[in-house]
Design an enzyme around this catalytic site. Sequence first.
Site, short mmCIF file in Angstrom:
data_model
loop_
_atom_site.label_atom_id
_atom_site.label_comp_id
_atom_site.label_asym_id
_atom_site.label_seq_id
_atom_site.Cartn_x
_atom_site.Cartn_y
_atom_site.Cartn_z
N ASN A 111 -11.48 83.75 -53.21
CA ASN A 111 -12.85 83.41 -53.58
C ASN A 111 -13.56 82.77 -52.40
O ASN A 111 -12.96 82.10 -51.58
CB ASN A 111 -12.87 82.48 -54.81
CG ASN A 111 -12.87 81.02 -54.44
OD1 ASN A 111 -13.90 80.44 -54.09
ND2 ASN A 111 -11.68 80.40 -54.49
N PHE A 115 -18.97 76.17 -53.86
CA PHE A 115 -19.44 75.05 -54.70
C PHE A 115 -20.70 75.45 -55.49
O PHE A 115 -21.66 74.68 -55.57
CB PHE A 115 -19.74 73.80 -53.87
CG PHE A 115 -18.53 73.04 -53.39
CD1 PHE A 115 -17.24 73.37 -53.79
CD2 PHE A 115 -18.68 71.97 -52.52
CE1 PHE A 115 -16.14 72.67 -53.34
CE2 PHE A 115 -17.59 71.24 -52.06
CZ PHE A 115 -16.31 71.60 -52.47
N SER A 174 -12.22 72.49 -49.62
CA SER A 174 -12.63 73.87 -49.84
C SER A 174 -12.92 74.54 -48.50
O SER A 174 -13.61 73.95 -47.65
CB SER A 174 -13.88 73.93 -50.72
OG SER A 174 -14.40 75.26 -50.73
N ASN A 176 -14.85 77.06 -48.20
CA ASN A 176 -16.04 77.87 -48.39
C ASN A 176 -17.35 77.13 -48.16
O ASN A 176 -18.42 77.70 -48.33
CB ASN A 176 -16.03 78.48 -49.81
CG ASN A 176 -14.83 79.37 -50.02
OD1 ASN A 176 -14.46 80.15 -49.16
ND2 ASN A 176 -14.18 79.22 -51.16
N THR A 177 -17.27 75.85 -47.78
CA THR A 177 -18.44 75.09 -47.34
C THR A 177 -18.23 74.78 -45.86
O THR A 177 -17.30 74.05 -45.52
CB THR A 177 -18.60 73.79 -48.15
OG1 THR A 177 -18.83 74.11 -49.52
CG2 THR A 177 -19.76 72.96 -47.61
N LYS A 216 -8.32 65.51 -52.69
CA LYS A 216 -7.78 66.88 -52.69
C LYS A 216 -7.79 67.44 -51.28
O LYS A 216 -8.83 67.50 -50.62
CB LYS A 216 -8.60 67.78 -53.62
CG LYS A 216 -7.96 69.16 -53.81
CD LYS A 216 -8.54 69.88 -55.00
CE LYS A 216 -7.80 71.19 -55.27
NZ LYS A 216 -8.27 71.85 -56.51
N ASN A 245 -5.64 72.71 -52.15
CA ASN A 245 -6.69 73.69 -52.38
C ASN A 245 -6.21 75.07 -51.94
O ASN A 245 -5.02 75.27 -51.67
CB ASN A 245 -7.96 73.26 -51.62
CG ASN A 245 -9.24 73.63 -52.34
OD1 ASN A 245 -9.39 74.75 -52.82
ND2 ASN A 245 -10.17 72.69 -52.41
#
Length: 363
Positions: A111, A115, A174, A176-177, A216, A245
Site C-alpha cells: 500500500n 495517511f 510509515s 508513504n509520507t 511505532k 510497520n
Amino acid sequence: MTGLFERAGRQLLFGLDPETAHGLSIKALKCGLPPVRPAPRDARLAVRLAGLDFPNPLGMAAGYDKNGEVPDGILSLGFGFAEVGTVTPLPQPGNPKPRIFRLVRDSAVINRLGFNNEGHDACAARLTARRGKTGIVGVNIGANKDSLDRVADYEAGIRRFAALCSYLTVNISSPNTPGLRNMQARRELAELLGRVVAARQGLANPDHRARPIFLKIAPDLVDAEMEDIAAEILAHPIDGVIVSNTTLSREGLSDAVQAKQTGGLSGKPLFERSTIVLAKMRRLLGPKTAIIGVGGVDSAETALEKIRAGADLVQLYTGLIYGGPALPGRILRDMFELRQREGVTNIAVLRDTRTEHWAARPL
C-alpha cells in the site's frame, strides 16, 4: 455453512478493487456483519500491560479503521483490542489511486495510502459517541504531509485523544509520507518523545496524564539505528514500542509484477524481518518495556512465535484480508488449545523463550 459463506465472501471481495473491498468491509461491520463464532474467553489468555487489562493478546493493527468508525465491530470479531487511525490533525486525501495492491500468491499487500483520513475532528466525534462502552481502543496518531511542524501534530494528537482512548501510538514509521521515517533518527526522536511526553504531562486530568504511549517503528532498520531508538525510549517515560510497520523490502516475493509497486509491504513476507527486529529491540530494551509485535501474523503459530521472540501482545491486519473475519477466533481457539495441551498457566509465560534465537539472526 460458516466456511462456505466465508469463501463466497472472499471471492466476492477479491473480485473488487482492494480499496473498494475495504470500504465494504467497514460498512458490513457497521451493520453487525459478518456473524462469527464467538472467540474463547479465558483468564489464562489475558495480559496486563501498561496498566491495561487485555482480555487476550490479539489486536487489530492501525490502518484498517482509519477514522474510528468501527472499533466495537472489530472487537466483536474476538480481538482483545483495536487500534484506530492513523489520524492526522487535518483531513487529507492521501496519495493518488490505485494505492493498494494484493499479492495473493505471497499472502501480502503493498500500500501507498499516505495517511488518508478524515482528521482529528471526525475521529474524535466518533470516539466521544462511544464513551461508556467497554473494550480497549487505541488511537494511532500521525502528522499531516504538508505540516510545517510535524512534532506539533503529534502533540495535538496527544491532547485531542488522551481522554477518548485506552492508549496512544505515535506513528513515525510509515514509508508513504515523505521524510516521516527521518523522525526515527536519534536527535529528531529525542525532540519528538520529549515534546510528546510533555504534552501528556500537561493534560489537566491525572488519569489522562497516565495514558500509555507507544512508539511505532519501521522494520527497515540497521543495528545502530535500533540502538539509538532503544536508548531514546529508555530515556523518556513512554510505555512501549510497536514493531513494526510495513517494509520497503521486496525480498522473496513470487509476484514479480506487483512487487514493482511502490509503497509498504505487509503480510506473510514481513514476518521474519519484523520478528528479528522485535527480538533485537527486546534485547536492547530489557524485560520491562512493553512490546507489541506486528507483521505476518496469520495463525496461532505466528502469533505465539512473536510472543516467544519478545512481544507482550500481537496485532494483525493483512492476515485478516486473506484469513477472513473468522481468523481472530481461530487464532484464539488454537492458542487456547495449545495452552491446555502444553500445560501453560498463562500465555505470557512464553514471552522471551526464543528471543535470543531470533535476535541472533541477520537482517
